[in-house]
Design a protein around this motif. Structure first.
Motif, short mmCIF file in Angstrom:
data_model
loop_
_atom_site.label_atom_id
_atom_site.label_comp_id
_atom_site.label_asym_id
_atom_site.label_seq_id
_atom_site.Cartn_x
_atom_site.Cartn_y
_atom_site.Cartn_z
N SER A 149 0.85 -1.19 0.00
CA SER A 149 0.00 0.00 0.00
C SER A 149 0.88 1.24 0.00
N THR A 150 0.25 2.39 -0.21
CA THR A 150 0.95 3.67 -0.13
C THR A 150 0.29 4.50 0.98
N PRO A 151 0.83 4.47 2.19
CA PRO A 151 0.21 5.22 3.30
C PRO A 151 0.21 6.72 3.05
N ILE A 152 -0.81 7.39 3.59
CA ILE A 152 -0.95 8.84 3.44
C ILE A 152 -0.34 9.52 4.65
N LEU A 153 0.33 10.65 4.42
CA LEU A 153 1.00 11.39 5.49
C LEU A 153 0.03 11.80 6.60
N ASN A 154 0.57 11.90 7.80
CA ASN A 154 -0.18 12.37 8.95
C ASN A 154 0.34 13.77 9.29
N PRO A 155 -0.23 14.83 8.69
CA PRO A 155 0.29 16.20 8.87
C PRO A 155 0.32 16.59 10.36
N PRO A 156 1.30 17.41 10.77
CA PRO A 156 2.33 18.06 9.95
C PRO A 156 3.61 17.24 9.79
N GLN A 157 3.55 15.94 10.10
CA GLN A 157 4.72 15.10 9.96
C GLN A 157 5.13 15.00 8.49
N THR A 158 6.39 14.68 8.26
CA THR A 158 6.89 14.63 6.89
C THR A 158 7.06 13.21 6.35
N ALA A 159 6.78 12.19 7.18
CA ALA A 159 6.95 10.82 6.69
C ALA A 159 6.09 9.86 7.51
N ILE A 160 5.74 8.73 6.88
CA ILE A 160 4.99 7.67 7.54
C ILE A 160 5.46 6.34 6.98
N LEU A 161 5.65 5.35 7.86
CA LEU A 161 6.13 4.02 7.46
C LEU A 161 4.95 3.05 7.43
N GLY A 162 4.81 2.32 6.32
CA GLY A 162 3.76 1.32 6.20
C GLY A 162 4.32 -0.09 6.28
N MET A 163 3.80 -0.88 7.25
CA MET A 163 4.13 -2.30 7.36
C MET A 163 3.05 -3.10 6.62
N HIS A 164 3.41 -4.32 6.20
CA HIS A 164 2.46 -5.13 5.46
C HIS A 164 2.52 -6.60 5.87
N LYS A 165 1.74 -7.39 5.20
CA LYS A 165 1.64 -8.82 5.50
C LYS A 165 2.96 -9.54 5.26
N ILE A 166 3.29 -10.47 6.14
CA ILE A 166 4.48 -11.31 5.96
C ILE A 166 4.10 -12.45 5.02
N GLN A 167 4.78 -12.52 3.89
CA GLN A 167 4.45 -13.50 2.86
C GLN A 167 5.69 -14.31 2.52
N GLU A 168 5.56 -15.62 2.52
CA GLU A 168 6.68 -16.47 2.13
C GLU A 168 6.86 -16.40 0.62
N ARG A 169 8.11 -16.09 0.19
CA ARG A 169 8.40 -15.97 -1.24
C ARG A 169 9.77 -16.57 -1.53
N PRO A 170 9.97 -17.07 -2.74
CA PRO A 170 11.30 -17.58 -3.11
C PRO A 170 12.27 -16.41 -3.29
N MET A 171 13.41 -16.47 -2.60
CA MET A 171 14.40 -15.41 -2.65
C MET A 171 15.77 -16.01 -2.95
N ALA A 172 16.61 -15.23 -3.62
CA ALA A 172 17.98 -15.66 -3.90
C ALA A 172 18.84 -15.34 -2.68
N VAL A 173 19.35 -16.38 -2.01
CA VAL A 173 20.19 -16.21 -0.82
C VAL A 173 21.51 -16.93 -1.05
N ASN A 174 22.60 -16.16 -1.14
CA ASN A 174 23.93 -16.72 -1.38
C ASN A 174 23.95 -17.63 -2.62
N GLY A 175 23.31 -17.17 -3.66
CA GLY A 175 23.32 -17.92 -4.92
C GLY A 175 22.36 -19.08 -4.97
#
Length: 412
Positions: free
Chosen positions: A341-367
């Motif tokens: 998602s793209t979280p919307i700012l909480n004024p007058p703050q200049t940034a907001i961090l969005g966490m999301h669902k933990i999903q198992e995915r195939p990743m390249a780890v050490n080749g």
């Protein structure tokens, strides 16, 4: 002795409120500090309690009426005793004697067990699409009172039944026949209206941009699994993910002060402390209580603060001071299943961090390809204050600290 029941004195940022719910009705006895009425503002719900033992004498402002700070909403008679254990509304009191006889006559004419509702009870039942015959009356001659209808609604909600009362979103929870197109119009609450106004304002006034990254949650999950039992025994609270994110964000905010800043007119305000807001979803809307001085707190203190605020938010007990301030916000859409998602700012703050669902995915780890528990991170920021380079580096710093939690302790 009669005294005035007044709305609380609102903070400067709150102009007016709305009478949300009268918990006591005229003639109804109440003890000192019993909850009388809720006043809903665009930020919180404020409670007004009984000043002493006595009864509600008159309601000046009905539910839905707008009130200003300190305005009289009713009168209270100290020391008086209630007329009945389950008192009804003002119009019920005025018409009670005639309604008693009418109720008996009506029942005799109908020759049925259909209950008789007081005006206040009928109004509440109609508003929530409650079938009167489903409510057990506790009033005189079996009359259904407003409290009976409210208890029926609360009971249906807690049991998860498919009753016809309205849901938190205002849509009727009712099974309808095929082809029917039910609608229900409900007024927007002050809190939800305020949220809408702030979010639209943020999009219209800020140069908002979002950058993304992903983090391997494996190390954090393994740490929680290894120390969860010991953590609970020592601190009497579970170790969650939010405390790690709050700590990682705090360390990153120290390195990138612009992300921890706010804009006030033409001034840029840099904060030398980290007060992190944690977005909490409630029936009334999204609220953001603030955990103060996160840098000085341990993981257990952060978890306890979040749990406490979450409980208060769901019970409508948050105070305005709990939500004022804040230099940075974290929102977790992952608990509802959001993958990105793209979280919307909480004024007058200049940034907001969005966490999301933990999903198992195939990743390249050490080749090699491995299945890893991954989470997408999103950082929305105000480009007027934060450059793209700083935003990306800030998010990378959080990613690195979460994938190697020892960095948080070592400050590297």
């Amino acid at each position: 002795m009669s005294t005035e029941i007044k709305a609380p004195v609102f903070p400067e940022s709150v102009a007016e409120g709305t009478v949300a719910t009268w918990h006591k009705q005229p003639g109804e006895a109440c003890s000192r500090d019993d909850l009388i009425v809720d006043i809903e503002t665009d930020k919180v719900v404020l409670e007004v309690v009984a000043p002493a033992d006595g009864v509600i004498e008159e309601i000046v402002k009905n539910e839905g009426d707008t009130v200003e700070s300190g305005e009289v909403v009713g009168t209270f008679k100290e020391g008086a005793k209630g007329e009945a254990p389950a008192a009804e509304s003002k119009e019920d009191s005025a018409e009670s004697s005639s309604e008693d006889s009418e109720a008996k006559e009506e029942k005799e004419k109908k020759g049925s067990d259909e209950p008789i509702l007081s005006p206040a009870a009928r109004k509440l039942a109609d508003e929530n699409d409650v079938e009167p015959s489903a409510v057990k009356g506790t009033g005189k001659d079996g009359r259904v009172t407003k409290e009976d209808v409210q208890n029926h609604i609360d009971s249906a909600k807690s049991s998860g039944g498919s009753s016809k009362e309205s849901s938190a979103s205002g849509m009727p929870e009712v099974n309808v026949a095929a082809g029917e197109r039910p609608e229900k119009r409900v007024p927007m609450t002050r809190l939800r209206a305020s949220i809408a106004k702030r979010l639209v304002n943020a999009q219209q006034t800020a140069a908002m941009l979002t950058t993304f990254n992903e983090v391997d949650m494996g190390p954090i999950m393994e740490m929680r699994k290894q120390y969860q039992e010991s953590f609970v025994k020592r601190h009497d609270i579970k170790l969650g993910f939010m405390s790690f994110f709050a700590k990682a964000a705090t360390e990153a905010l120290k390195r990138f002060p612009a992300v921890n800043a706010s804009i006030d007119g033409n001034d840029m305000v840099y904060h030398g402390y980290q007060d992190i807001g944690v977005a909490v979803s409630t029936d009334r809307g999204l609220v953001v209580p603030v955990v103060r001085d996160v840098d000085a707190l341990g993981l257990a203190d952060i978890e306890k603060s979040i749990v406490e605020y979450g409980t208060k938010a769901k019970d409508g007990k948050l105070a305005i001071e709990d939500m004022t301030g804040g230099t940075f916000t974290i929102t977790n859409g992952g608990i509802f299943g959001s993958l990105l998602s793209t979280p919307i700012l909480n004024p007058p703050q200049t940034a907001i961090l969005g966490m999301h669902k933990i999903q198992e995915r195939p990743m390249a780890v050490n080749g090699k390809v491995e299945i890893r528990p991954m989470m997408y991170l999103a950082l929305s920021y105000d480009h007027r204050m934060v450059d793209g380079k700083e935003a990306v580096q800030f998010l990378v710093a959080i990613k690195e600290m979460l994938e190697d939690p020892a960095r948080i302790l070592l400050d590297v």
